[in-house]
Design a protein around this motif. Sequence first.
Motif, PDB file in Angstrom:
ATOM      1  N   LEU A 165     -31.407   7.808   2.636  1.00  0.00           N
ATOM      2  CA  LEU A 165     -31.348   8.306   1.263  1.00  0.00           C
ATOM      3  C   LEU A 165     -32.650   8.027   0.517  1.00  0.00           C
ATOM      4  O   LEU A 165     -32.745   8.297  -0.687  1.00  0.00           O
ATOM      5  N   ASP A 166     -33.630   7.518   1.236  1.00  0.00           N
ATOM      6  CA  ASP A 166     -34.914   7.190   0.614  1.00  0.00           C
ATOM      7  C   ASP A 166     -35.648   8.452   0.162  1.00  0.00           C
ATOM      8  O   ASP A 166     -35.630   9.475   0.855  1.00  0.00           O
ATOM      9  N   GLY A 167     -36.294   8.364  -0.971  1.00  0.00           N
ATOM     10  CA  GLY A 167     -37.186   9.434  -1.407  1.00  0.00           C
ATOM     11  C   GLY A 167     -36.512  10.664  -1.972  1.00  0.00           C
ATOM     12  O   GLY A 167     -37.196  11.620  -2.365  1.00  0.00           O
ATOM     13  N   ILE A 168     -35.195  10.694  -2.017  1.00  0.00           N
ATOM     14  CA  ILE A 168     -34.499  11.860  -2.580  1.00  0.00           C
ATOM     15  C   ILE A 168     -34.459  11.695  -4.096  1.00  0.00           C
ATOM     16  O   ILE A 168     -33.976  10.674  -4.607  1.00  0.00           O
ATOM     17  N   PRO A 169     -34.962  12.656  -4.840  1.00  0.00           N
ATOM     18  CA  PRO A 169     -35.076  12.479  -6.297  1.00  0.00           C
ATOM     19  C   PRO A 169     -33.723  12.462  -6.988  1.00  0.00           C
ATOM     20  O   PRO A 169     -32.711  12.906  -6.450  1.00  0.00           O
ATOM     21  N   ALA A 170     -33.720  11.927  -8.205  1.00  0.00           N
ATOM     22  CA  ALA A 170     -32.518  11.924  -9.047  1.00  0.00           C
ATOM     23  C   ALA A 170     -32.109  13.362  -9.356  1.00  0.00           C
ATOM     24  O   ALA A 170     -32.930  14.289  -9.255  1.00  0.00           O
ATOM     25  N   PRO A 171     -30.854  13.575  -9.742  1.00  0.00           N
ATOM     26  CA  PRO A 171     -30.368  14.950  -9.953  1.00  0.00           C
ATOM     27  C   PRO A 171     -31.165  15.731 -10.996  1.00  0.00           C
ATOM     28  O   PRO A 171     -31.417  16.926 -10.828  1.00  0.00           O
ATOM     29  N   GLY A 172     -31.568  15.079 -12.078  1.00  0.00           N
ATOM     30  CA  GLY A 172     -32.283  15.799 -13.132  1.00  0.00           C
ATOM     31  C   GLY A 172     -31.349  16.711 -13.913  1.00  0.00           C
ATOM     32  O   GLY A 172     -30.113  16.607 -13.840  1.00  0.00           O
ATOM     33  N   GLU A 173     -31.931  17.652 -14.629  1.00  0.00           N
ATOM     34  CA  GLU A 173     -31.143  18.573 -15.451  1.00  0.00           C
ATOM     35  C   GLU A 173     -30.385  19.565 -14.588  1.00  0.00           C
ATOM     36  O   GLU A 173     -30.763  19.846 -13.446  1.00  0.00           O
TER      37      GLU A 173
ATOM     38  N   PRO B  13     -29.182  22.958 -12.944  1.00  0.00           N
ATOM     39  CA  PRO B  13     -30.023  24.076 -12.516  1.00  0.00           C
ATOM     40  C   PRO B  13     -29.803  25.355 -13.312  1.00  0.00           C
ATOM     41  O   PRO B  13     -30.587  26.302 -13.199  1.00  0.00           O
ATOM     42  N   ALA B  14     -28.749  25.390 -14.108  1.00  0.00           N
ATOM     43  CA  ALA B  14     -28.491  26.584 -14.922  1.00  0.00           C
ATOM     44  C   ALA B  14     -27.767  26.154 -16.192  1.00  0.00           C
ATOM     45  O   ALA B  14     -27.033  25.156 -16.199  1.00  0.00           O
ATOM     46  N   GLU B  15     -27.966  26.885 -17.242  1.00  0.00           N
ATOM     47  CA  GLU B  15     -27.344  26.542 -18.525  1.00  0.00           C
ATOM     48  C   GLU B  15     -25.827  26.583 -18.402  1.00  0.00           C
ATOM     49  O   GLU B  15     -25.244  27.507 -17.843  1.00  0.00           O
ATOM     50  N   GLY B  16     -25.184  25.541 -18.946  1.00  0.00           N
ATOM     51  CA  GLY B  16     -23.728  25.487 -18.957  1.00  0.00           C
ATOM     52  C   GLY B  16     -23.107  24.856 -17.722  1.00  0.00           C
ATOM     53  O   GLY B  16     -21.889  24.649 -17.685  1.00  0.00           O
ATOM     54  N   VAL B  17     -23.911  24.535 -16.700  1.00  0.00           N
ATOM     55  CA  VAL B  17     -23.365  23.919 -15.490  1.00  0.00           C
ATOM     56  C   VAL B  17     -23.149  22.434 -15.736  1.00  0.00           C
ATOM     57  O   VAL B  17     -24.041  21.736 -16.237  1.00  0.00           O
ATOM     58  N   THR B  18     -21.961  21.933 -15.385  1.00  0.00           N
ATOM     59  CA  THR B  18     -21.618  20.527 -15.589  1.00  0.00           C
ATOM     60  C   THR B  18     -21.167  19.907 -14.272  1.00  0.00           C
ATOM     61  O   THR B  18     -20.699  20.603 -13.369  1.00  0.00           O
ATOM     62  N   MET B  19     -21.327  18.584 -14.183  1.00  0.00           N
ATOM     63  CA  MET B  19     -20.946  17.863 -12.976  1.00  0.00           C
ATOM     64  C   MET B  19     -19.669  17.072 -13.226  1.00  0.00           C
ATOM     65  O   MET B  19     -19.496  16.465 -14.295  1.00  0.00           O
ATOM     66  N   HIS B  20     -18.788  17.049 -12.221  1.00  0.00           N
ATOM     67  CA  HIS B  20     -17.518  16.337 -12.337  1.00  0.00           C
ATOM     68  C   HIS B  20     -17.295  15.525 -11.060  1.00  0.00           C
ATOM     69  O   HIS B  20     -17.484  16.033  -9.955  1.00  0.00           O
ATOM     70  N   ARG B  21     -16.900  14.284 -11.222  1.00  0.00           N
ATOM     71  CA  ARG B  21     -16.595  13.406 -10.092  1.00  0.00           C
ATOM     72  C   ARG B  21     -15.124  13.032 -10.155  1.00  0.00           C
ATOM     73  O   ARG B  21     -14.612  12.678 -11.218  1.00  0.00           O
ATOM     74  N   GLU B  22     -14.449  13.125  -9.015  1.00  0.00           N
ATOM     75  CA  GLU B  22     -13.019  12.832  -8.975  1.00  0.00           C
ATOM     76  C   GLU B  22     -12.623  12.398  -7.575  1.00  0.00           C
ATOM     77  O   GLU B  22     -13.421  12.467  -6.642  1.00  0.00           O
ATOM     78  N   MET B  23     -11.405  11.932  -7.444  1.00  0.00           N
ATOM     79  CA  MET B  23     -10.888  11.578  -6.128  1.00  0.00           C
ATOM     80  C   MET B  23     -10.648  12.831  -5.316  1.00  0.00           C
ATOM     81  O   MET B  23     -10.047  13.793  -5.806  1.00  0.00           O
ATOM     82  N   GLY B  24     -11.112  12.863  -4.074  1.00  0.00           N
ATOM     83  CA  GLY B  24     -10.910  14.016  -3.201  1.00  0.00           C
ATOM     84  C   GLY B  24      -9.821  13.771  -2.180  1.00  0.00           C
ATOM     85  O   GLY B  24      -9.063  12.805  -2.280  1.00  0.00           O
ATOM     86  N   ARG B  25      -9.784  14.617  -1.170  1.00  0.00           N
ATOM     87  CA  ARG B  25      -8.757  14.482  -0.135  1.00  0.00           C
ATOM     88  C   ARG B  25      -8.961  13.234   0.703  1.00  0.00           C
ATOM     89  O   ARG B  25      -8.007  12.572   1.105  1.00  0.00           O
ATOM     90  N   PHE B  26     -10.228  12.890   0.970  1.00  0.00           N
ATOM     91  CA  PHE B  26     -10.520  11.741   1.829  1.00  0.00           C
ATOM     92  C   PHE B  26     -11.480  10.738   1.195  1.00  0.00           C
ATOM     93  O   PHE B  26     -11.593   9.614   1.670  1.00  0.00           O
ATOM     94  N   GLY B  27     -12.195  11.140   0.168  1.00  0.00           N
ATOM     95  CA  GLY B  27     -13.175  10.247  -0.443  1.00  0.00           C
ATOM     96  C   GLY B  27     -13.441  10.658  -1.878  1.00  0.00           C
ATOM     97  O   GLY B  27     -12.555  11.125  -2.587  1.00  0.00           O
ATOM     98  N   THR B  28     -14.689  10.522  -2.300  1.00  0.00           N
ATOM     99  CA  THR B  28     -15.085  10.886  -3.657  1.00  0.00           C
ATOM    100  C   THR B  28     -15.606  12.317  -3.663  1.00  0.00           C
ATOM    101  O   THR B  28     -16.456  12.679  -2.852  1.00  0.00           O
ATOM    102  N   ARG B  29     -15.097  13.104  -4.593  1.00  0.00           N
ATOM    103  CA  ARG B  29     -15.412  14.533  -4.647  1.00  0.00           C
ATOM    104  C   ARG B  29     -16.311  14.808  -5.851  1.00  0.00           C
ATOM    105  O   ARG B  29     -16.065  14.316  -6.960  1.00  0.00           O
ATOM    106  N   PHE B  30     -17.356  15.591  -5.614  1.00  0.00           N
ATOM    107  CA  PHE B  30     -18.275  16.013  -6.667  1.00  0.00           C
ATOM    108  C   PHE B  30     -18.189  17.533  -6.789  1.00  0.00           C
ATOM    109  O   PHE B  30     -18.248  18.242  -5.770  1.00  0.00           O
TER     110      PHE B  30
END
Length: 295
Positions: A166-174, A176-193
């Motif tokens: 995971l080295d050298g991979i940049p932070a998410p930043g803004e 990529p398109a207006e109005g797009v939002t990120m959501h984190r929740e419990m998934g079927r087997f792990g953490t879902r994004f």
Amino acid sequence: MTEIAPLDRFHLPQALELVNGHLGAAMPGWSLTPDYLWGCLHREPQESVTDPWVVERRSIVGIVKDRVCAAAHLRRYGEETPWKGVGEIGWILFWPGEREAGAAVMAECRRQMEAWQVAEERASGSLPVPGLVGIPDVWPHIGGLLEEFGYSAKEEVDESLYAGTLDGIPAPGEAPAEGVTMHREMGRFGTRFAARLEGQEISECECIADLTEGGQLPSLAGWAELFEIQTSEAMRNRGVGSWVVRHVVEWLRLGRYDRIVVPVAREDEQAGAGRFYMRFGWTPLVRQRRAGDEH
């Protein structure tokens, strides 16, 4: 001359060396512990769907001059299950220089199938670790033996395992398109994004952050698995999928994870998934085929 015997506690250290030798050739640093391997010979709770169907198991070793040179684990599935009448070679291994021992163990596997009177014989070839679902290309001696004994191998790769740090991979930043939002929740087997736009999901992936089976596999500490990565067709090539993955990477780094493994199905790799993962510095470590059925 190869002696065939049940795999018992006395043989476990040498059998473990055989298993870990093969596992280490597929994934760097991965290994099983004696207790974990021993437990998997009697029950495999990580196989939550198929394990309850197993009604009989047998594990055997091939011994040459007091050394375990080959081993195999067999399963028979119950009559009241979806795999009625199926007998399976869960895995079979032998040291590359001990083909005769491998053949002797395979012959004993076939005799056991006859004794069980199974209606169908299968060979999966996979060890009880995440991602290994078939015969890796780094085990050509195993694939060759299975084919020699009539287990049909698929000509094309079923799945590849991509991996990296995971080295050298940049932070998410803004976004990529207006109005797009990120959501984190419990998934079927792990953490879902999931990325959403105007309430509609446009990209998603899931990760399992701990591959140690609750500490039973300490050599897998620091590894996580990424899977179920999808982006809607309308939003592809706009950076949405990469943005979601970078969110996963940031989350994993907070948890002190530093390596990733990503199973990639053949059809997804052909569609460009491999190129996508290579942008993060992740490369294919093994390509694997399922051994298939006896014919």
